[in-house]
Design an enzyme around this catalytic site. Structure first.
Site, PDB file in Angstrom:
ATOM      1  N   GLU A 144       0.821  -1.210   0.000  1.00 11.91           N
ATOM      2  CA  GLU A 144       0.000   0.000   0.000  1.00 11.91           C
ATOM      3  C   GLU A 144       0.855   1.260   0.000  1.00 11.91           C
ATOM      4  O   GLU A 144       0.543   2.252  -0.671  1.00 11.91           O
ATOM      5  CB  GLU A 144      -0.920   0.011   1.224  1.00 11.91           C
ATOM      6  CG  GLU A 144      -1.963   1.105   1.200  1.00 11.91           C
ATOM      7  CD  GLU A 144      -2.986   0.919   0.093  1.00 11.91           C
ATOM      8  OE1 GLU A 144      -2.991   1.765  -0.828  1.00 11.91           O
ATOM      9  OE2 GLU A 144      -3.766  -0.046   0.138  1.00 11.91           O
ATOM     10  N   GLY A 149       1.500   6.671  -0.416  1.00 14.68           N
ATOM     11  CA  GLY A 149       1.912   7.072   0.920  1.00 14.68           C
ATOM     12  C   GLY A 149       0.827   6.705   1.907  1.00 14.68           C
ATOM     13  O   GLY A 149       0.482   5.533   2.074  1.00 14.68           O
ATOM     14  N   ILE A 151      -2.341   7.409   1.628  1.00 14.29           N
ATOM     15  CA  ILE A 151      -3.668   7.288   1.005  1.00 14.29           C
ATOM     16  C   ILE A 151      -3.927   5.828   0.652  1.00 14.29           C
ATOM     17  O   ILE A 151      -3.141   5.221  -0.083  1.00 14.29           O
ATOM     18  CB  ILE A 151      -3.763   8.121  -0.282  1.00 14.29           C
ATOM     19  CG1 ILE A 151      -3.193   9.523  -0.075  1.00 14.29           C
ATOM     20  CG2 ILE A 151      -5.197   8.201  -0.765  1.00 14.29           C
ATOM     21  CD1 ILE A 151      -3.002  10.284  -1.364  1.00 14.29           C
ATOM     22  N   GLU A 205      14.322  15.729  -3.094  1.00 10.19           N
ATOM     23  CA  GLU A 205      15.682  15.229  -2.861  1.00 10.19           C
ATOM     24  C   GLU A 205      16.704  16.196  -3.447  1.00 10.19           C
ATOM     25  O   GLU A 205      16.380  17.053  -4.281  1.00 10.19           O
ATOM     26  CB  GLU A 205      15.849  13.856  -3.512  1.00 10.19           C
ATOM     27  CG  GLU A 205      14.894  12.794  -3.000  1.00 10.19           C
ATOM     28  CD  GLU A 205      15.190  12.351  -1.592  1.00 10.19           C
ATOM     29  OE1 GLU A 205      16.329  12.597  -1.112  1.00 10.19           O
ATOM     30  OE2 GLU A 205      14.296  11.769  -0.953  1.00 10.19           O
ATOM     31  N   ASP A 216       9.004   8.793 -10.893  1.00  7.10           N
ATOM     32  CA  ASP A 216       8.265   8.372  -9.710  1.00  7.10           C
ATOM     33  C   ASP A 216       6.792   8.143 -10.047  1.00  7.10           C
ATOM     34  O   ASP A 216       6.218   7.104  -9.696  1.00  7.10           O
ATOM     35  CB  ASP A 216       8.408   9.439  -8.615  1.00  7.10           C
ATOM     36  CG  ASP A 216       7.668   9.087  -7.342  1.00  7.10           C
ATOM     37  OD1 ASP A 216       8.212   8.316  -6.526  1.00  7.10           O
ATOM     38  OD2 ASP A 216       6.537   9.585  -7.154  1.00  7.10           O
ATOM     39  N   LYS A 220       4.487   4.515 -10.169  1.00  9.29           N
ATOM     40  CA  LYS A 220       3.236   4.379  -9.422  1.00  9.29           C
ATOM     41  C   LYS A 220       2.061   4.075 -10.350  1.00  9.29           C
ATOM     42  O   LYS A 220       1.190   3.263 -10.018  1.00  9.29           O
ATOM     43  CB  LYS A 220       2.965   5.646  -8.621  1.00  9.29           C
ATOM     44  CG  LYS A 220       3.966   5.877  -7.491  1.00  9.29           C
ATOM     45  CD  LYS A 220       3.755   7.219  -6.821  1.00  9.29           C
ATOM     46  CE  LYS A 220       4.734   7.446  -5.688  1.00  9.29           C
ATOM     47  NZ  LYS A 220       4.591   8.793  -5.074  1.00  9.29           N
ATOM     48  N   GLY A 318       6.182  11.221   3.027  1.00  4.33           N
ATOM     49  CA  GLY A 318       6.605  11.616   4.357  1.00  4.33           C
ATOM     50  C   GLY A 318       6.670  10.431   5.294  1.00  4.33           C
ATOM     51  O   GLY A 318       6.053   9.380   5.062  1.00  4.33           O
TER      52      GLY A 318
END
Length: 442
Positions: A144, A149, A151, A205, A216, A220, A318
């Site tokens: 997950e 993150g 969600i 970053e 990224d 996803k 985060g």
């Protein structure tokens, strides 16, 4: 020192009838720290909800010299030893990257151990193989945290929404680029200044390539599309375009025309059974559900044939939000072990056909600098028309006494037609520069 009870941490896990389940963690960076804190601070609530006590028994790290907020007696640089530890029933992989993470996850599965991971790159590139291995072994492979993150996205797609045929799915899947574009829109910053601000706040970053270039979000989207359609979607089948070309001028014209620019991942089901999957900057109407998702927030909008439109949003990155998703997966696996429901990994069928970006049909925003002279607009309109592109709106601003900057908004056209038109434009002497082309959702 660790704030876990040391006796509980050392308690062995002998089987599914025991009251404690051992966790082996690989990696203790940002997400690992958030996961650890939640396991520590909410330990009693987790025990009650999962039906068992969760014991962190070993943590694998790469740099033994780095200070970490956990007892050193739990740490080891021998990553294989974490997987092989007989006390470990669930391996939690939070290292990132393809190797050695992939080999360690496969080793864990072949030893009969369940896996929780937040590794989006690995899942995008090797996920179908690992998911199918877990399914054959009757084990859980949960991820997950890899996509949204904090969600919940994977579980709804796997369960509550799984009876629907997904017609279209759109998502803001990267918090860094969403923050940058929000600051450009709200404060008039250019991309470089907004990115440096994101870095200073820890949202980006030092090397932001994976975010800014769209990698990224591409990873996803490949994962989400695979789950939504039940078939392996190769990451190379997802068209990718980053935000590097977005300028303040584009933000300005988008506002004038009633749009906001976001980096969006889009998956559409095609009539031939395939899909078109793409990640790129997108102009969204101000009233679109995703247009109001700002700063570091992420969101997924989905249209199913029975459920209709669904929107899920929240903090997409985060330590704490992502750690929360990891712990949720750990608890789910623990319940499955405790009550005999393990083996929830659903195998993915062979890869689905992915269409090239040339098959895309949408509206387009085209910004260019042209010579300010008679019949210039007529000449450009003729080129668009000859390529079967119909124009819907136009905005123009003077650059100097000789040049003008002009923006066209098209009606729905094919990508192939737009590219033909742009190629022809570059051969017209009155066109000085094609500044940008952005796809527009309608």
């Amino acid at each position: 020192m660790s704030q876990f009870d040391s006796a509980a941490l050392a308690e062995p896990v002998l089987g599914p009838t025991e009251t404690s389940i051992g966790i082996g963690m690989l990696g203790f960076g940002t997400v690992g720290t958030g996961t650890y804190r939640m396991l520590r601070d909410n330990r009693e609530a987790i025990r009650k909800k999962a039906g068992v006590d969760v014991s962190l028994v070993r943590v694998g790290i790469r740099d033994a010299a780095k200070e970490r907020a956990i007892g050193r007696d739990l740490l080891t640089t021998d990553l294989t030893a974490v997987v092989d530890d007989p006390r470990v029933s669930i391996v939690v992989e939070l290292m990132g990257g393809v190797s050695p993470a992939g080999e360690l996850i496969e080793r864990a599965l072949r030893q009969g151990k369940h896996v929780v991971t937040a590794n989006k790159e690995l899942l995008a590139k090797s996920g179908p193989r690992l998911i199918n291995l877990a399914a054959r072994e009757g084990l859980d492979l949960h991820f997950e945290a890899a996509v949204g993150g904090g969600i919940p996205l994977i579980q709804p797609l796997r369960h509550q929404l799984s009876g629907n045929d997904v017609l279209k799915m759109m998502g803001i899947l990267n918090g860094t680029t969403n923050y940058v574009l929000t600051r450009m829109t709200d404060e008039g910053l250019d991309l470089g200044d907004a990115l440096r601000e994101a870095q200073s706040k820890g949202y980006a970053e030092a090397d932001p390539t994976a975010d800014v270039d769209g990698f990224d979000a591409q990873y996803k989207l490949a994962i989400l599309a695979s789950i939504a359609f039940g078939k392996a979607v190769p990451v190379e089948g997802v068209y990718r375009e980053g935000i590097q070309k977005i300028a303040r001028r584009d933000i300005h014209f988008a506002q004038v025309l009633g749009y906001k620019i976001k980096l969006v991942g889009v998956v559409e089901a095609l009539e031939d059974g395939g899909i078109l999957a793409r990640v790129h900057p997108t102009m969204l109407p101000r009233n679109h559900p995703l247009a109001s998702v700002d700063d570091v927030y992420n969101a997924l909008w989905l249209r199913g044939d029975f459920v209709g439109d669904v929107m899920l949003s929240g903090r997409g990155a985060g330590a704490d939000p992502t750690g929360s998703a990891v712990v949720g997966d750990i608890m789910d696996v623990c319940r499955n072990i405790r009550y005999g429901g393990a083996g929830n990994s659903v195998p993915l069928d062979e890869g689905i056909a992915t269409a090239p970006i040339e098959k895309c049909r949408t509206r387009y925003y085209v910004r260019m600098v042209i010579q300010d002279r008679p019949k210039a607009l007529g000449c450009i309109a003729t080129v668009f028309g000859n390529c079967n592109v119909s124009l819907a709106a136009m905005e123009m601003r003077g650059v100097d006494s000789r040049l003008g900057e002009i923006v066209f908004l098209t009606h729905v056209s094919s990508e192939a037609s737009i590219q033909r038109a742009l190629k022809a434009m570059r051969n017209i002497h009155i066109v000085e520069q094609i500044g940008n082309v952005i796809r527009v959702e309608h």
